[in-house]
Design an enzyme around this catalytic site. Structure first.
Site, PDB file in Angstrom:
ATOM      1  N   GLU A  96      47.816  48.522  38.555  1.00 61.44           N
ATOM      2  CA  GLU A  96      47.693  47.744  37.481  1.00 61.44           C
ATOM      3  C   GLU A  96      46.293  46.923  37.500  1.00 61.44           C
ATOM      4  O   GLU A  96      46.182  46.352  38.371  1.00 61.44           O
ATOM      5  CB  GLU A  96      49.021  47.241  37.010  1.00 61.44           C
ATOM      6  N   CYS A 120      57.155  39.664  49.170  1.00 61.01           N
ATOM      7  CA  CYS A 120      57.200  37.935  48.598  1.00 61.01           C
ATOM      8  C   CYS A 120      58.486  38.368  47.864  1.00 61.01           C
ATOM      9  O   CYS A 120      58.512  38.961  47.042  1.00 61.01           O
ATOM     10  CB  CYS A 120      56.151  37.437  48.068  1.00 61.01           C
ATOM     11  N   SER A 195      42.377  35.623  46.508  1.00 64.28           N
ATOM     12  CA  SER A 195      43.711  34.928  46.729  1.00 64.28           C
ATOM     13  C   SER A 195      44.505  35.723  47.846  1.00 64.28           C
ATOM     14  O   SER A 195      44.450  36.770  47.888  1.00 64.28           O
ATOM     15  CB  SER A 195      44.455  34.981  45.371  1.00 64.28           C
ATOM     16  N   SER A 226      48.007  31.351  48.342  1.00 63.79           N
ATOM     17  CA  SER A 226      49.377  31.254  47.629  1.00 63.79           C
ATOM     18  C   SER A 226      50.135  30.518  48.588  1.00 63.79           C
ATOM     19  O   SER A 226      50.689  31.009  49.485  1.00 63.79           O
ATOM     20  CB  SER A 226      49.676  32.701  47.394  1.00 63.79           C
ATOM     21  N   CYS A 359      51.550  36.513  36.397  1.00 64.73           N
ATOM     22  CA  CYS A 359      51.648  36.497  37.982  1.00 64.73           C
ATOM     23  C   CYS A 359      52.857  36.776  38.447  1.00 64.73           C
ATOM     24  O   CYS A 359      54.063  36.340  38.249  1.00 64.73           O
ATOM     25  CB  CYS A 359      51.237  34.971  38.225  1.00 64.73           C
TER      26      CYS A 359
END
Ligand code: SF4
Length: 369
Positions: A96, A120, A195, A226, A359
């Site tokens: 995506e 995560c 990131s 992050s 996010c």
């Protein structure tokens, strides 16, 4: 039958070397690179600037292969669109990509891997597991496809979609060189942010690579960590790889990155109400923000459609009430306290939360990869 190389994965110097092997002139490399990376050519037949015989020769040895189909989901509330792409080299693999249009900017959030094995706790992609690394061409093609399908001019790119960029480091670095190449999209490096959750040695290497001779045009690519907690214990429980990549080591490398590149660092901080917004959190964030020039992006926690484990399990009950999560008083208090301490802090909007494009939410609509 020999396997044909994907020419979209090659930088101009590599195309030059391939052309030399075919007995062709070097100057054709810039034409081929430009046709693919600036004008989105999908086949050699589209590159009409090349003589027919060369087009035929190229298609005998190479292919231009990226994505097959895409499904677009548009947010009614936010000016955000989510693209589901199917990889041409393996139609079972999908990824995506998100386009966020706000404040005069069109930002593409690209994926670097199909899935992710970091795991995560707050991230839907992490719950899907890892399937494969995307090639440099596939990373760039997300941008070109979004531009082609929407007709908008892309102003910014963030490497914050599916996957951990530093676990696909070589392809990520190559994609940066491609996206900033004057014969391609020619996006200024300062409009791109990579990131990472942070890996020992990798931030330092990134700084070295950005500043190595020949890479001047990516020297101002920005880096975001992050962070999500300044307490290593809490961070370990939500980002498994942080057990081996502890904050003091990452902070040292961020300082090195700043000294080497002169670029400010961004800390991404998902707000978990009642979990990472105490007075001590504010104190530590304030101290961190004075370490090197930086800014903190506070991101409201977004429901991801999975039950969360400790210590985030307290948030499971909030899943049914997205509105409450996004307008949480604690979020406003955290931002106010940081601003009060002169910390440069921004609230990241929840663009696309209604289409699971915000996010941490990218999970192929909950399908398996
Ligand atoms: Fe992977 Fe990033 Fe999700 Fe963590 S937040 S699981 S690193 S995609």
């Amino acid at each position: 039958m020999s396997v044909r190389k994907n020419i979209s994965d090659l930088i101009p110097e590599e195309i030059e070397a391939e052309l030399a092997l075919l007995g062709e002139k070097k100057f054709r490399a810039a034409q081929i690179f430009s046709a693919i990376h600036a004008r989105g050519a999908g086949s050699f037949e589209d590159i009409v600037l090349l003589p027919k015989a060369l087009r035929q020769k190229l298609s005998d040895s190479f292919e231009i292969k990226n994505f097959k189909e895409s499904k677009i989901t548009s947010s009614e509330k936010y000016n955000t669109r989510k693209f589901l792409f199917e990889l041409e080299r393996d139609p079972k693999i999908r990824i995506e990509t998100v386009l966020i249009s706000e404040k005069g900017r069109n930002t593409v959030c690209v994926s670097t891997q199909a899935g992710c094995n970091v795991g995560c706790e707050f991230c839907a992609t992490g719950k899907l597991g890892f399937r494969m690394n995307l090639s440099a061409g596939e990373i760039c093609s997300q941008v070109y496809e979004v531009r082609r399908q929407t007709g908008v001019e892309i102003t910014n790119i963030v490497y914050m979609g599916m996957g951990e960029p530093f676990l696909n480091y070589a392809n990520v670095l190559k994609s940066l060189l491609m996206l900033t190449n004057a014969d391609g999209l020619a996006l200024p490096g300062k409009r791109i942010t990579v990131s990472t959750v942070g890996f020992k040695g990798k931030i330092k290497k990134f700084a070295d690579d950005l500043t190595s001779p020949g890479n001047e045009r990516i020297g101002n690519v920005k880096l975001a960590l992050s962070l999500h907690s300044t307490d290593n214990g809490l961070r370990e429980s939500i980002i498994p790889t942080s057990k081996l990549n502890r904050l003091p080591d990452l902070y040292k490398e961020l300082t090195y990155y700043y000294r080497r590149t002169g670029n400010k660092v961004t800390y991404e901080y998902i707000h978990f109400p009642g979990i990472n917004d105490s007075e001590n959190d504010v104190k530590r964030l304030t101290a961190l923000s004075s370490m090197i020039p930086s800014n903190i992006n506070i991101i409201p926690f977004h429901p991801i459609g999975f039950q969360l484990s400790k210590p985030l399990d307290k948030l499971n009950d909030s899943f049914s009430d997205t509105k409450k999560l996004l307008s949480n008083q604690k979020l406003n208090d955290l931002i106010a306290s940081l601003k009060n301490n002169k910390v440069v802090v921004n609230l990241r909007t929840s663009s696309g939360v209604d289409i699971n494009a915000a996010c941490g939410q990218l999970a192929l609509a909950g399908e398996n990869l």
